[in-house]
Design a protein around this motif. Structure first.
Motif, PDB file in Angstrom:
ATOM      1  N   LEU A   1      15.373  16.688  58.339  1.00  8.34           N
ATOM      2  CA  LEU A   1      16.685  16.660  58.997  1.00  8.34           C
ATOM      3  C   LEU A   1      17.694  15.888  58.168  1.00  8.34           C
ATOM      4  CD1 LEU A   1      18.515  17.208  61.440  1.00  8.34           C
ATOM      5  CD2 LEU A   1      17.610  15.109  62.480  1.00  8.34           C
ATOM      6  N   TRP A   2      17.290  14.741  57.644  1.00  6.47           N
ATOM      7  CA  TRP A   2      18.189  13.952  56.803  1.00  6.47           C
ATOM      8  C   TRP A   2      18.571  14.718  55.537  1.00  6.47           C
ATOM      9  CZ3 TRP A   2      21.303  10.016  57.271  1.00  6.47           C
ATOM     10  CH2 TRP A   2      21.106   9.097  58.299  1.00  6.47           C
ATOM     11  N   LEU A   3      17.589  15.324  54.878  1.00  6.83           N
ATOM     12  CA  LEU A   3      17.869  16.033  53.636  1.00  6.83           C
ATOM     13  C   LEU A   3      18.754  17.246  53.888  1.00  6.83           C
ATOM     14  CD1 LEU A   3      17.422  16.348  50.626  1.00  6.83           C
ATOM     15  CD2 LEU A   3      15.276  17.551  51.101  1.00  6.83           C
ATOM     16  N   PHE A   4      18.460  17.995  54.931  1.00  5.64           N
ATOM     17  CA  PHE A   4      19.283  19.165  55.258  1.00  5.64           C
ATOM     18  C   PHE A   4      20.706  18.734  55.617  1.00  5.64           C
ATOM     19  CE2 PHE A   4      21.013  22.239  58.281  1.00  5.64           C
ATOM     20  CZ  PHE A   4      20.897  23.413  57.564  1.00  5.64           C
ATOM     21  N   SER A   5      20.843  17.661  56.362  1.00  4.13           N
ATOM     22  CA  SER A   5      22.177  17.185  56.750  1.00  4.13           C
ATOM     23  C   SER A   5      22.978  16.756  55.530  1.00  4.13           C
ATOM     24  CB  SER A   5      22.050  16.020  57.741  1.00  4.13           C
ATOM     25  OG  SER A   5      21.356  16.412  58.900  1.00  4.13           O
ATOM     26  N   ILE A   6      22.326  16.057  54.600  1.00  5.72           N
ATOM     27  CA  ILE A   6      23.024  15.612  53.387  1.00  5.72           C
ATOM     28  C   ILE A   6      23.480  16.812  52.562  1.00  5.72           C
ATOM     29  CG2 ILE A   6      22.707  14.427  51.176  1.00  5.72           C
ATOM     30  CD1 ILE A   6      20.853  12.472  52.645  1.00  5.72           C
ATOM     31  N   LEU A   7      22.602  17.787  52.389  1.00  7.05           N
ATOM     32  CA  LEU A   7      22.964  18.972  51.611  1.00  7.05           C
ATOM     33  C   LEU A   7      24.091  19.750  52.278  1.00  7.05           C
ATOM     34  CD1 LEU A   7      19.414  20.252  50.563  1.00  7.05           C
ATOM     35  CD2 LEU A   7      21.084  19.042  49.148  1.00  7.05           C
ATOM     36  N   PHE A   8      24.042  19.851  53.599  1.00 14.86           N
ATOM     37  CA  PHE A   8      25.082  20.595  54.308  1.00 14.86           C
ATOM     38  C   PHE A   8      26.424  19.874  54.221  1.00 14.86           C
ATOM     39  CE2 PHE A   8      27.284  21.453  58.434  1.00 14.86           C
ATOM     40  CZ  PHE A   8      27.693  22.744  58.120  1.00 14.86           C
ATOM     41  N   VAL A   9      26.425  18.545  54.397  1.00 14.49           N
ATOM     42  CA  VAL A   9      27.673  17.793  54.300  1.00 14.49           C
ATOM     43  C   VAL A   9      28.257  17.900  52.895  1.00 14.49           C
ATOM     44  CG1 VAL A   9      28.661  15.473  54.373  1.00 14.49           C
ATOM     45  CG2 VAL A   9      27.100  16.217  56.175  1.00 14.49           C
ATOM     46  N   LEU A  10      27.404  17.824  51.880  1.00 14.74           N
ATOM     47  CA  LEU A  10      27.893  17.983  50.504  1.00 14.74           C
ATOM     48  C   LEU A  10      28.479  19.372  50.285  1.00 14.74           C
ATOM     49  CD1 LEU A  10      25.088  16.212  48.423  1.00 14.74           C
ATOM     50  CD2 LEU A  10      27.411  15.396  48.861  1.00 14.74           C
ATOM     51  N   SER A  11      27.854  20.399  50.871  1.00 18.79           N
ATOM     52  CA  SER A  11      28.369  21.759  50.700  1.00 18.79           C
ATOM     53  C   SER A  11      29.713  21.946  51.391  1.00 18.79           C
ATOM     54  CB  SER A  11      27.360  22.781  51.235  1.00 18.79           C
ATOM     55  OG  SER A  11      27.284  22.740  52.652  1.00 18.79           O
ATOM     56  N   LEU A  12      29.983  21.163  52.442  1.00 18.45           N
ATOM     57  CA  LEU A  12      31.290  21.252  53.095  1.00 18.45           C
ATOM     58  C   LEU A  12      32.413  20.819  52.154  1.00 18.45           C
ATOM     59  CD1 LEU A  12      30.511  19.913  56.691  1.00 18.45           C
ATOM     60  CD2 LEU A  12      30.794  22.284  55.960  1.00 18.45           C
ATOM     61  N   GLY A  13      32.076  19.962  51.220  1.00 18.44           N
ATOM     62  CA  GLY A  13      33.044  19.574  50.192  1.00 18.44           C
ATOM     63  C   GLY A  13      32.811  20.302  48.888  1.00 18.44           C
ATOM     64  N   ALA A  14      32.472  21.594  48.978  1.00 21.25           N
ATOM     65  CA  ALA A  14      32.170  22.376  47.777  1.00 21.25           C
ATOM     66  C   ALA A  14      33.353  22.428  46.823  1.00 21.25           C
ATOM     67  CB  ALA A  14      31.752  23.791  48.172  1.00 21.25           C
ATOM     68  N   GLU A  15      34.572  22.402  47.365  1.00 20.46           N
ATOM     69  CA  GLU A  15      35.753  22.450  46.494  1.00 20.46           C
ATOM     70  C   GLU A  15      35.862  21.210  45.613  1.00 20.46           C
ATOM     71  OE1 GLU A  15      36.248  25.358  49.618  1.00 20.46           O
ATOM     72  OE2 GLU A  15      35.712  23.243  49.632  1.00 20.46           O
ATOM     73  N   LEU A  16      35.238  20.116  46.042  1.00 15.94           N
ATOM     74  CA  LEU A  16      35.246  18.899  45.225  1.00 15.94           C
ATOM     75  C   LEU A  16      34.095  18.857  44.240  1.00 15.94           C
ATOM     76  CD1 LEU A  16      36.050  16.275  48.020  1.00 15.94           C
ATOM     77  CD2 LEU A  16      37.653  17.422  46.480  1.00 15.94           C
ATOM     78  N   LEU A  17      33.081  19.692  44.453  1.00 18.36           N
ATOM     79  CA  LEU A  17      31.913  19.719  43.574  1.00 18.36           C
ATOM     80  C   LEU A  17      32.011  20.808  42.520  1.00 18.36           C
ATOM     81  CD1 LEU A  17      29.074  19.237  46.228  1.00 18.36           C
ATOM     82  CD2 LEU A  17      30.073  17.501  44.735  1.00 18.36           C
ATOM     83  N   ALA A  18      32.575  21.951  42.896  1.00 20.52           N
ATOM     84  CA  ALA A  18      32.664  23.089  41.982  1.00 20.52           C
ATOM     85  C   ALA A  18      34.028  23.728  42.138  1.00 20.52           C
ATOM     86  CB  ALA A  18      31.553  24.099  42.269  1.00 20.52           C
ATOM     87  N   ASN A  19      34.878  23.518  41.142  1.00 20.97           N
ATOM     88  CA  ASN A  19      36.236  24.060  41.206  1.00 20.97           C
ATOM     89  C   ASN A  19      36.795  24.173  39.804  1.00 20.97           C
ATOM     90  OD1 ASN A  19      38.938  24.700  42.045  1.00 20.97           O
ATOM     91  ND2 ASN A  19      38.516  23.647  43.980  1.00 20.97           N
ATOM     92  N   ASN A  20      37.465  25.271  39.550  1.00 18.86           N
ATOM     93  CA  ASN A  20      38.065  25.443  38.230  1.00 18.86           C
ATOM     94  C   ASN A  20      39.343  24.628  38.086  1.00 18.86           C
ATOM     95  OD1 ASN A  20      39.163  27.286  40.197  1.00 18.86           O
ATOM     96  ND2 ASN A  20      40.323  28.237  38.527  1.00 18.86           N
ATOM     97  N   ARG A  21      39.908  24.182  39.200  1.00 13.63           N
ATOM     98  CA  ARG A  21      41.109  23.354  39.143  1.00 13.63           C
ATOM     99  C   ARG A  21      40.729  21.878  39.068  1.00 13.63           C
ATOM    100  NH1 ARG A  21      45.795  25.670  43.105  1.00 13.63           N
ATOM    101  NH2 ARG A  21      45.663  27.876  42.517  1.00 13.63           N
ATOM    102  N   PRO A  22      41.441  21.093  38.276  1.00 14.58           N
ATOM    103  CA  PRO A  22      41.151  19.646  38.239  1.00 14.58           C
ATOM    104  C   PRO A  22      41.466  19.007  39.586  1.00 14.58           C
ATOM    105  CG  PRO A  22      42.459  20.341  36.335  1.00 14.58           C
ATOM    106  CD  PRO A  22      42.449  21.496  37.282  1.00 14.58           C
ATOM    107  N   LEU A  23      40.728  17.965  39.906  1.00 18.09           N
ATOM    108  CA  LEU A  23      40.995  17.231  41.138  1.00 18.09           C
ATOM    109  C   LEU A  23      42.274  16.413  41.027  1.00 18.09           C
ATOM    110  CD1 LEU A  23      37.367  15.934  41.823  1.00 18.09           C
ATOM    111  CD2 LEU A  23      38.406  18.097  42.522  1.00 18.09           C
ATOM    112  N   LEU A  24      42.543  15.940  39.820  1.00 14.62           N
ATOM    113  CA  LEU A  24      43.716  15.097  39.593  1.00 14.62           C
ATOM    114  C   LEU A  24      44.150  15.234  38.138  1.00 14.62           C
ATOM    115  CD1 LEU A  24      45.524  12.912  41.006  1.00 14.62           C
ATOM    116  CD2 LEU A  24      43.984  11.200  40.045  1.00 14.62           C
TER     117      LEU A  24
END
Length: 349
Positions: free
Chosen positions: A31-54
Motif C-alpha cells: 500500500l505504501w509503495l503503490f501510494s508513493i508511485l501513484f502520488v509521483l505519477s500525479l506530478g508526471a509533468e514535473l518528472l517528464a516534460n520537454n519544457r524546462p521547469l524554470l
C-alpha cells in the motif's frame, strides 16, 4: 481479563481492522509503495516534460511549464513557440542564463528529432529506457501511462461500486418480484457479448477514454451487486432491522443507514482486485487497438509496439515490468484487506 485484552476489546471495529491490516506486512508495504508511485505519477509533468521547469534569462525568470514563450524571447530567430529540445535554443538560453529541466526532459508525446540512433532506439544516456518506434521516450510514456491506467481503474471501480451497491441494495432489501425481475435482467444483460459491443462502438465513435469508461461501466457493476444483494438478504430479517421497522424508520434509511455499513465488507475487500481488473481490461483493449487513441500514453499501446518490434526488447520488457508490478501490488493489498476483515483473526498486540 488482562489489561491488554481489555484495551483491544474497547477498540472500535475499524481500528481493529486497521491493526490487522498493518500486521499484514506485505500488504501494508505494498500500500505504501503503490501510494508513493501513484502520488509521483500525479506530478508526471514535473518528472517528464520537454519544457524546462524554470528558465533564468537575462536577469528575468520564465515559467515555460505554464506559459508559452517564442523563440525570439531567448534570442532565437523565429516568433514561433520555443522548441526546448532544440540544441540551438538551449545554447541561446545558456549564453545569458540557465534553465532547470525535469529529470526526463521529454514528455509522452515529444518526438526526439535530435537523437542520433534510429527509432526505436535502445536505452542510452539520453533516453534511459530507449524510445518507441516514433522516437518518443519510453520512460515518459510509462509514467504517463501508469497514471492514466490507475486513474481509469479508480474511476471504473467507483462507478461500478456505486451502481452495484444501489442495485444490490434494492434487490436484497425489497426481495420478491423486484428481486426476481432484477435477477432475470442481470442474466440477460450479463450474457451480452461485451467485446463485440466494444468493437462495434469503436468503429462508430471516435475512441476516447470517456467512451471506454462508459462502455465498461455498463457491465462492471454486475458482480459486485450479487455480493451486496446477498448481504442485504441476510441482514433484512435480523433483530435490529425489525426493531427499526417497528419504530417507523423509513425503508431508504434502513437500507443506507443500518444495512449498508454491514454490507461494505465484501465491497472493500474486492476493491483492489476490481482496480487491477480495470487496469488489465484497459491494457488489453489498448493492445488490441480498441482502447484510447494511439497518441494517448498507454501500457497496452507500448506492448503492441513491442509485439510489432521484436528486436526492441526494451519496449515489451519495461512495460511488462510496470504492468506486472502494479497488479502484484494491488493483489497484495487485496489479500491484506481480506485478512483484515476476517474476524476470526486476532488483532495484533
Amino acid at each position: 481479563m488482562s489489561e491488554q485484552a481489555a484495551q483491544v476489546s474497547h477498540q472500535g471495529p475499524w481500528r481493529r481492522v486497521w491493526q490487522r491490516f498493518v500486521h499484514h506486512r506485505r500488504g501494508y508495504l505494498s500500500l505504501w509503495l503503490f501510494s508513493i508511485l501513484f502520488v509521483l505519477s500525479l506530478g508526471a509533468e514535473l518528472l517528464a516534460n520537454n519544457r524546462p521547469l524554470l528558465v533564468y534569462y537575462q536577469h528575468q525568470l520564465y515559467l515555460p511549464l505554464i506559459h508559452n514563450y517564442s523563440e525570439t524571447t531567448f534570442g532565437g530567430d523565429f516568433a514561433t513557440n520555443a522548441d526546448y529540445t532544440d540544441p540551438y535554443v538551449i545554447g541561446k538560453i545558456r549564453e545569458h542564463g540557465w534553465l532547470l529541466r525535469a529529470p526526463i526532459p521529454f514528455s509522452y508525446d515529444t518526438i526526439d528529432y535530435y537523437n542520433p540512433a534510429p527509432n526505436p532506439a535502445p536505452p542510452n544516456a539520453r533516453h534511459w529506457l530507449g524510445t518507441d518506434d516514433r522516437g518518443r521516450d519510453v520512460a515518459a510514456r510509462l509514467i504517463y501511462g501508469f497514471r492514466l491506467s490507475v486513474l481509469f481503474g479508480f474511476a471504473l471501480t467507483a462507478i461500478g461500486m456505486v451502481i452495484g451497491m444501489l442495485a444490490g441494495a434494492v434487490q436484497g432489501y425489497l426481495g420478491g418480484k423486484v428481486d426476481l425481475f432484477f435477477q432475470r435482467f442481470i442474466e440477460v444483460w450479463g450474457s451480452l457479448p461485451e467485446l463485440y459491443l466494444l468493437i462495434i462502438f469503436a468503429s462508430i465513435f471516435q475512441p476516447s477514454i470517456g467512451l471506454l469508461l462508459i462502455l465498461l461501466s455498463l457491465f462492471g457493476w454486475i458482480g459486485l451487486s450479487d455480493y451486496v444483494r446477498a448481504e442485504f438478504l441476510k441482514g433484512r430479517n435480523l433483530e435490529y432491522v425489525r426493531a427499526a421497522r417497528a419504530l417507523g424508520v423509513s425503508g431508504p434509511r434502513i437500507m443506507f443507514r443500518h444495512l449498508l455499513p454491514n454490507a461494505l465488507t465484501p465491497v472493500i475487500t474486492f476493491l483492489p482486485f476490481r482496480v487491477s481488473g480495470a487496469i488489465l481490461a484497459l491494457t488489453s483493449l489498448d493492445f488490441l487497438g480498441l482502447g484510447v487513441p494511439p497518441s494517448t500514453p498507454s501500457l497496452g499501446e507500448l506492448l503492441a509496439q513491442g509485439k510489432n518490434n521484436i528486436d526492441a526488447w526494451w519496449l515489451s520488457l519495461t512495460t511488462f515490468a510496470v504492468l506486472v508490478g502494479t497488479l502484484l501490488l494491488l493483489i497484495f493489498i487485496g489479500e491484506a484487506l481480506r485478512a483484515a476483515f476476517d474476524t476470526r483473526q486476532k488483532s495484533p498486540g
